[in-house]
Write a protein that holds these residues in place. Structure first.
Motif, PDB file in Angstrom:
ATOM      1  N   LEU A   1     -40.639 -45.230-101.571  1.00 36.59           N
ATOM      2  CA  LEU A   1     -39.318 -44.759-101.952  1.00 36.59           C
ATOM      3  C   LEU A   1     -38.433 -45.965-102.208  1.00 36.59           C
ATOM      4  O   LEU A   1     -38.419 -46.908-101.418  1.00 36.59           O
ATOM      5  N   ALA A   2     -37.690 -45.939-103.306  1.00 37.18           N
ATOM      6  CA  ALA A   2     -36.772 -47.025-103.646  1.00 37.18           C
ATOM      7  C   ALA A   2     -35.372 -46.455-103.822  1.00 37.18           C
ATOM      8  O   ALA A   2     -35.196 -45.377-104.402  1.00 37.18           O
ATOM      9  N   PHE A   3     -34.386 -47.193-103.302  1.00 33.80           N
ATOM     10  CA  PHE A   3     -32.983 -46.799-103.404  1.00 33.80           C
ATOM     11  C   PHE A   3     -32.167 -48.008-103.828  1.00 33.80           C
ATOM     12  O   PHE A   3     -32.410 -49.120-103.368  1.00 33.80           O
ATOM     13  N   VAL A   4     -31.204 -47.790-104.699  1.00 30.92           N
ATOM     14  CA  VAL A   4     -30.264 -48.827-105.100  1.00 30.92           C
ATOM     15  C   VAL A   4     -28.870 -48.261-104.888  1.00 30.92           C
ATOM     16  O   VAL A   4     -28.543 -47.202-105.424  1.00 30.92           O
ATOM     17  N   GLY A   5     -28.082 -48.935-104.065  1.00 34.61           N
ATOM     18  CA  GLY A   5     -26.745 -48.429-103.756  1.00 34.61           C
ATOM     19  C   GLY A   5     -26.773 -47.077-103.081  1.00 34.61           C
ATOM     20  O   GLY A   5     -25.853 -46.276-103.244  1.00 34.61           O
TER      21      GLY A   5
ATOM     22  N   LEU B   1     -36.317 -50.352 -99.815  1.00 33.44           N
ATOM     23  CA  LEU B   1     -37.674 -49.877-100.091  1.00 33.44           C
ATOM     24  C   LEU B   1     -38.252 -49.315 -98.805  1.00 33.44           C
ATOM     25  O   LEU B   1     -38.135 -49.940 -97.748  1.00 33.44           O
ATOM     26  N   GLU B   2     -38.903 -48.143 -98.908  1.00 32.94           N
ATOM     27  CA  GLU B   2     -39.467 -47.476 -97.733  1.00 32.94           C
ATOM     28  C   GLU B   2     -40.861 -46.972 -98.058  1.00 32.94           C
ATOM     29  O   GLU B   2     -41.081 -46.403 -99.122  1.00 32.94           O
TER      30      GLU B   2
ATOM     31  N   HIS C   1     -28.891 -47.562 -96.615  1.00 33.96           N
ATOM     32  CA  HIS C   1     -27.512 -48.045 -96.684  1.00 33.96           C
ATOM     33  C   HIS C   1     -27.082 -48.094 -98.148  1.00 33.96           C
ATOM     34  O   HIS C   1     -27.847 -48.524 -98.999  1.00 33.96           O
ATOM     35  N   PRO C   2     -25.857 -47.705 -98.453  1.00 32.30           N
ATOM     36  CA  PRO C   2     -25.396 -47.767 -99.843  1.00 32.30           C
ATOM     37  C   PRO C   2     -24.850 -49.142-100.236  1.00 32.30           C
ATOM     38  O   PRO C   2     -24.740 -49.447-101.418  1.00 32.30           O
TER      39      PRO C   2
END
Length: 169
Positions: A126-130, A151-152, A160-161
């Motif tokens: 899983l990828a997050f941006v902001g 990244l998870e 966190h944002p």
């Protein structure tokens, strides 16, 4: 949000500076240079099985360098992206169009849709941006000024944002 435990097995403690980087040799299109060009910060958080994986100090720093209070002080050349502290902050040379793939290449670690450094998973990374989910190839995520990239693999942690960068970065 509460603090997450840091992974304690050897797989979570991947060192920086694989041989080509330690010797200042090229990594793909990236070259090690002495420079005084400005840099901006990107923050990367890694979670494996809901535990923190540290991005070490010294990624993108060639020998010679010194260690001082957990920080790496370059004595020679550095790459267009580097870490000087084990905080997850990546310093990126301005004017460069770099991606997460470049960070992992300089670090000498694997990154894929089901792989994060030495860890593999049946479930997708899983990828997050902001704080927002990012689908597709995680290596294609661009390194932009003050981005918070999470990244998870192997479990979900609320991302966190944002990140509070030190002044001047």
């Amino acid at each position: 949000m509460h603090p997450w435990p840091i992974g304690s097995t050897p797989g979570y403690l991947v060192r920086a500076a694989p041989t080509p980087v330690a010797q200042g040799r090229g990594v793909g299109r990236l070259r090690c240079e002495r420079e005084s060009q400005a840099r901006f910060g990107v923050h990367i958080e890694l979670f494996v099985r809901r535990q923190v994986m540290i991005v070490p100090a010294g990624v993108g720093v060639a020998k010679p360098y010194r260690r001082r209070f957990g920080r790496v002080v370059p004595g020679g050349c550095t790459y267009p992206l580097r870490t000087l502290e084990p905080t997850g902050v990546v310093e990126v040379r301005t004017g460069q169009k770099l991606t997460l793939r470049d960070v992992f290449a300089v670090w000498g670690q694997a990154l894929g849709t089901r792989r994060l450094a030495g860890f593999r998973s049946q479930s997708p990374l899983l990828a997050f941006v902001g704080g927002r989910r990012r689908v597709g190839d995680p290596g294609a995520i661009p390194l932009t000024r003050h981005a918070e990239i999470v990244l998870e693999i192997g479990g979900y942690v609320r991302p966190h944002p944002s990140y509070l960068f030190r002044k001047g970065l």
